[in-house]
Design a protein around this motif. Structure first.
Motif, PDB file in Angstrom:
ATOM      1  N   SER A  47       0.839  -1.194   0.000  1.00 38.97           N
ATOM      2  CA  SER A  47       0.000   0.000   0.000  1.00 38.97           C
ATOM      3  C   SER A  47       0.877   1.249   0.000  1.00 38.97           C
ATOM      4  CB  SER A  47      -0.938  -0.006   1.212  1.00 38.97           C
ATOM      5  OG  SER A  47      -0.206  -0.072   2.417  1.00 38.97           O
ATOM      6  N   MET A  48       0.285   2.339  -0.450  1.00 35.39           N
ATOM      7  CA  MET A  48       1.035   3.565  -0.723  1.00 35.39           C
ATOM      8  C   MET A  48       1.154   4.448   0.504  1.00 35.39           C
ATOM      9  SD  MET A  48      -0.618   4.622  -4.379  1.00 35.39           S
ATOM     10  CE  MET A  48      -0.440   3.611  -5.850  1.00 35.39           C
ATOM     11  N   ASN A  49       2.382   4.637   0.968  1.00 33.02           N
ATOM     12  CA  ASN A  49       2.683   5.659   1.965  1.00 33.02           C
ATOM     13  C   ASN A  49       3.743   6.581   1.385  1.00 33.02           C
ATOM     14  OD1 ASN A  49       5.027   4.155   2.107  1.00 33.02           O
ATOM     15  ND2 ASN A  49       4.912   3.755   4.307  1.00 33.02           N
ATOM     16  N   GLU A  50       4.240   7.501   2.171  1.00 34.68           N
ATOM     17  CA  GLU A  50       5.213   8.476   1.664  1.00 34.68           C
ATOM     18  C   GLU A  50       6.469   7.796   1.137  1.00 34.68           C
ATOM     19  OE1 GLU A  50       5.305  12.537   0.999  1.00 34.68           O
ATOM     20  OE2 GLU A  50       4.258  11.979   2.824  1.00 34.68           O
ATOM     21  N   ALA A  51       6.961   6.793   1.871  1.00 34.28           N
ATOM     22  CA  ALA A  51       8.201   6.121   1.477  1.00 34.28           C
ATOM     23  C   ALA A  51       8.042   5.403   0.146  1.00 34.28           C
ATOM     24  CB  ALA A  51       8.633   5.142   2.565  1.00 34.28           C
ATOM     25  N   LEU A  52       6.906   4.740  -0.046  1.00 37.92           N
ATOM     26  CA  LEU A  52       6.708   4.016  -1.297  1.00 37.92           C
ATOM     27  C   LEU A  52       6.592   4.980  -2.477  1.00 37.92           C
ATOM     28  CD1 LEU A  52       4.983   0.773  -1.993  1.00 37.92           C
ATOM     29  CD2 LEU A  52       4.170   2.703  -3.330  1.00 37.92           C
ATOM     30  N   ILE A  53       5.842   6.051  -2.307  1.00 37.95           N
ATOM     31  CA  ILE A  53       5.669   7.006  -3.409  1.00 37.95           C
ATOM     32  C   ILE A  53       6.987   7.720  -3.722  1.00 37.95           C
ATOM     33  CG2 ILE A  53       4.480   9.114  -4.133  1.00 37.95           C
ATOM     34  CD1 ILE A  53       2.836   6.490  -4.232  1.00 37.95           C
ATOM     35  N   ALA A  79      -1.491  14.551  -4.738  1.00 34.41           N
ATOM     36  CA  ALA A  79      -0.868  15.101  -5.944  1.00 34.41           C
ATOM     37  C   ALA A  79       0.418  14.350  -6.268  1.00 34.41           C
ATOM     38  CB  ALA A  79      -0.582  16.586  -5.760  1.00 34.41           C
ATOM     39  N   LYS A  80       1.194  14.013  -5.245  1.00 34.47           N
ATOM     40  CA  LYS A  80       2.446  13.277  -5.457  1.00 34.47           C
ATOM     41  C   LYS A  80       2.168  11.879  -6.017  1.00 34.47           C
ATOM     42  CE  LYS A  80       5.667  13.585  -2.228  1.00 34.47           C
ATOM     43  NZ  LYS A  80       6.466  13.256  -1.009  1.00 34.47           N
ATOM     44  N   VAL A  81       1.111  11.246  -5.513  1.00 32.65           N
ATOM     45  CA  VAL A  81       0.695   9.942  -6.044  1.00 32.65           C
ATOM     46  C   VAL A  81       0.307  10.068  -7.512  1.00 32.65           C
ATOM     47  CG1 VAL A  81      -1.057   8.124  -5.896  1.00 32.65           C
ATOM     48  CG2 VAL A  81      -0.046   9.045  -3.801  1.00 32.65           C
ATOM     49  N   ALA A 134      -5.777  -3.135  -5.813  1.00 31.98           N
ATOM     50  CA  ALA A 134      -6.984  -2.423  -5.410  1.00 31.98           C
ATOM     51  C   ALA A 134      -6.746  -0.923  -5.373  1.00 31.98           C
ATOM     52  CB  ALA A 134      -7.451  -2.907  -4.033  1.00 31.98           C
ATOM     53  N   GLY A 135      -7.839  -0.184  -5.473  1.00 34.52           N
ATOM     54  CA  GLY A 135      -7.772   1.268  -5.344  1.00 34.52           C
ATOM     55  C   GLY A 135      -6.769   1.895  -6.283  1.00 34.52           C
ATOM     56  N   ALA A 136      -5.918   2.741  -5.728  1.00 34.54           N
ATOM     57  CA  ALA A 136      -4.908   3.424  -6.537  1.00 34.54           C
ATOM     58  C   ALA A 136      -3.937   2.448  -7.181  1.00 34.54           C
ATOM     59  CB  ALA A 136      -4.150   4.429  -5.672  1.00 34.54           C
ATOM     60  N   GLY A 137      -3.827   1.233  -6.624  1.00 34.13           N
ATOM     61  CA  GLY A 137      -2.977   0.227  -7.252  1.00 34.13           C
ATOM     62  C   GLY A 137      -3.465  -0.152  -8.633  1.00 34.13           C
ATOM     63  N   VAL A 138      -4.787  -0.251  -8.805  1.00 36.60           N
ATOM     64  CA  VAL A 138      -5.346  -0.531 -10.130  1.00 36.60           C
ATOM     65  C   VAL A 138      -4.990   0.593 -11.096  1.00 36.60           C
ATOM     66  CG1 VAL A 138      -7.461  -0.915 -11.446  1.00 36.60           C
ATOM     67  CG2 VAL A 138      -7.232  -1.894  -9.162  1.00 36.60           C
ATOM     68  N   ASN A 139      -5.100   1.818 -10.626  1.00 36.29           N
ATOM     69  CA  ASN A 139      -4.857   2.955 -11.508  1.00 36.29           C
ATOM     70  C   ASN A 139      -3.376   3.115 -11.830  1.00 36.29           C
ATOM     71  OD1 ASN A 139      -7.618   3.312 -11.353  1.00 36.29           O
ATOM     72  ND2 ASN A 139      -7.449   4.639  -9.558  1.00 36.29           N
ATOM     73  N   LEU A 140      -2.519   2.778 -10.873  1.00 34.48           N
ATOM     74  CA  LEU A 140      -1.088   2.741 -11.151  1.00 34.48           C
ATOM     75  C   LEU A 140      -0.792   1.709 -12.232  1.00 34.48           C
ATOM     76  CD1 LEU A 140       1.777   3.717 -10.241  1.00 34.48           C
ATOM     77  CD2 LEU A 140       1.778   1.782  -8.656  1.00 34.48           C
ATOM     78  N   MET A 141      -1.416   0.557 -12.130  1.00 36.79           N
ATOM     79  CA  MET A 141      -1.288  -0.488 -13.145  1.00 36.79           C
ATOM     80  C   MET A 141      -1.747   0.015 -14.511  1.00 36.79           C
ATOM     81  SD  MET A 141      -3.599  -3.968 -13.242  1.00 36.79           S
ATOM     82  CE  MET A 141      -5.049  -3.162 -13.953  1.00 36.79           C
ATOM     83  N   LEU A 142      -2.895   0.706 -14.544  1.00 36.23           N
ATOM     84  CA  LEU A 142      -3.452   1.180 -15.808  1.00 36.23           C
ATOM     85  C   LEU A 142      -2.606   2.268 -16.452  1.00 36.23           C
ATOM     86  CD1 LEU A 142      -7.249   1.319 -14.899  1.00 36.23           C
ATOM     87  CD2 LEU A 142      -6.103  -0.344 -16.373  1.00 36.23           C
ATOM     88  N   ALA A 143      -1.769   2.942 -15.670  1.00 33.63           N
ATOM     89  CA  ALA A 143      -0.868   3.944 -16.244  1.00 33.63           C
ATOM     90  C   ALA A 143       0.231   3.306 -17.083  1.00 33.63           C
ATOM     91  CB  ALA A 143      -0.241   4.779 -15.126  1.00 33.63           C
ATOM     92  N   CYS A 144       0.490   2.024 -16.855  1.00 32.80           N
ATOM     93  CA  CYS A 144       1.564   1.339 -17.575  1.00 32.80           C
ATOM     94  C   CYS A 144       1.141   1.042 -19.015  1.00 32.80           C
ATOM     95  CB  CYS A 144       1.946   0.052 -16.853  1.00 32.80           C
ATOM     96  SG  CYS A 144       2.615   0.329 -15.188  1.00 32.80           S
TER      97      CYS A 144
END
Length: 258
Positions: free
Chosen positions: A26-32, A83-85, A108-118
Motif C-alpha cells: 500500500s502507498m505511503n510516503e516512502a513508497l511514493i 498530488a504526489k501519487v 486495489a484502489g490506486a494500485g489498479v490505476n497505477l497499473m493502468l498507467a503502464c
C-alpha cells in the motif's frame, strides 16, 4: 529497515519492485518517494530501454495505506500527498520508454490505476482487482477517473467505481484491463520475454507511439497533421534506415535510438 521500493537493472531492463509486502504494498510516503526515485533513474539512464513494475509478496498494490493517510494532519498535507501519487502515474505515461506492469496478486484502489498507467499489463491468473474507493467514501485517484474509462468505457467504469466490486482476472481480461494472464510460475519469464523484445525495439518510434496514443484529446485532423510532421522525421533516422535494411536482408535490426 528495507527500502519501500527496490530497483535493479539487467540487460537494459529496469525492475521496480514495490516492497511493503506486510501492507500489500500500500502507498505511503516512502513508497511514493521510492517510485519517483526509480522513475527518475529510468528516465535519465540511457542504458535502460524498458521498465517492469511489480510488487513483492502476494499483492501488486492495495492502494493507499489508510493508517498512513489518517496521519496526514490537514487538507494541505492530504492534497500534497494525493498530488504526489498522481504524478507517479503521469510520469509513467510521459516516460518515452515502455513500462510493463507485472501484476503478481491483488490490486486495489490506486494500485489498479497505477497499473493502468503502464503501457502493457501482465497478470498472474490468481489476481483480483477492485476500484475500492467508494467503500471508504472516496473517489478514485492516481488518475483512475482518466485511465479506467479509457480502458473499459464510461459505463463500465461507473459500474466498477460505484460498486467497488472485486473482480477476478478472467473478468479483467474480458474487459481489456490486462493484456495477458499467466500462471504464477510463468509470469516473470513471460513478462521478461516481452521486456527483452521492447528493449531492442526502435526507441524513437516506441516513444512517439506512446506519446500520441496517450494523448486521447487529439482529433483525427490533429493526428493526421502530427503524422505528416513526425513521420518524415522518423524516415530520416538511422533507426529507420537500419530497420529497412534489416528487412531487406532478412535479419533482426540493431537499433541505436538515432
Amino acid at each position: 529497515m528495507e527500502d519501500a521500493v527496490l530497483f535493479s537493472v539487467k540487460d537494459q531492463i529496469a525492475t521496480i519492485t514495490m516492497n511493503r509486502p506486510q501492507s500489500l504494498n500500500s502507498m505511503n510516503e516512502a513508497l511514493i518517494d521510492g517510485l519517483h526515485a526509480a522513475l527518475t533513474k529510468v528516465e535519465t539512464c540511457p542504458g535502460i530501454k524498458c521498465a517492469v513494475l511489480t510488487g513483492n509478496g502476494k499483492a501488486f498494490c492495495a492502494g493507499g495505506d489508510l493508517p498512513f493517510l489518517e496521519t496526514l494532519a490537514d487538507t494541505a498535507a492530504k492534497k500534497a500527498f494525493i498530488a504526489k501519487v498522481g504524478q507517479v502515474a503521469k510520469r509513467i505515461t510521459a516516460i518515452e520508454k515502455p513500462v510493463v506492469a507485472m501484476v503478481n496478486g491483488v490490486t486495489a484502489g490506486a494500485g489498479v490505476n497505477l497499473m493502468l498507467a503502464c503501457d502493457l499489463i501482465y497478470a498472474v491468473d490468481t489476481a483480483k482487482f477492485a476500484q475500492s474507493f467508494a467503500k471508504v467514501g472516496l473517489i478514485p485517484d492516481c488518475g483512475g477517473l482518466y485511465f479506467l474509462p479509457k480502458a473499459v468505457g464510461v459505463h463500465k467504469a461507473k459500474e466498477l467505481m460505484f460498486t467497488a466490486d472485486l473482480i477476478d482476472v478472467a473478468a479483467a481480461e474480458k474487459l481489456a484491463l490486462v493484456n495477458h494472464v499467466c500462471p504464477a510460475d510463468e509470469l516473470e519469464a513471460t513478462v521478461m520475454q516481452m521486456a527483452e523484445r521492447l528493449a531492442v525495439s526502435a526507441p524513437l518510434a516506441i516513444g512517439l507511439i506512446k506519446k500520441y496514443l496517450n494523448n486521447t484529446a487529439m482529433t483525427l485532423d490533429e493526428v493526421l497533421d502530427a503524422e505528416a510532421v513526425v513521420q518524415p522525421l522518423c524516415m530520416a533516422t538511422d533507426d529507420s534506415a537500419e530497420g529497412i535494411t534489416a528487412f531487406k536482408e532478412k535479419r533482426a535490426p540493431k537499433f541505436t535510438g538515432k
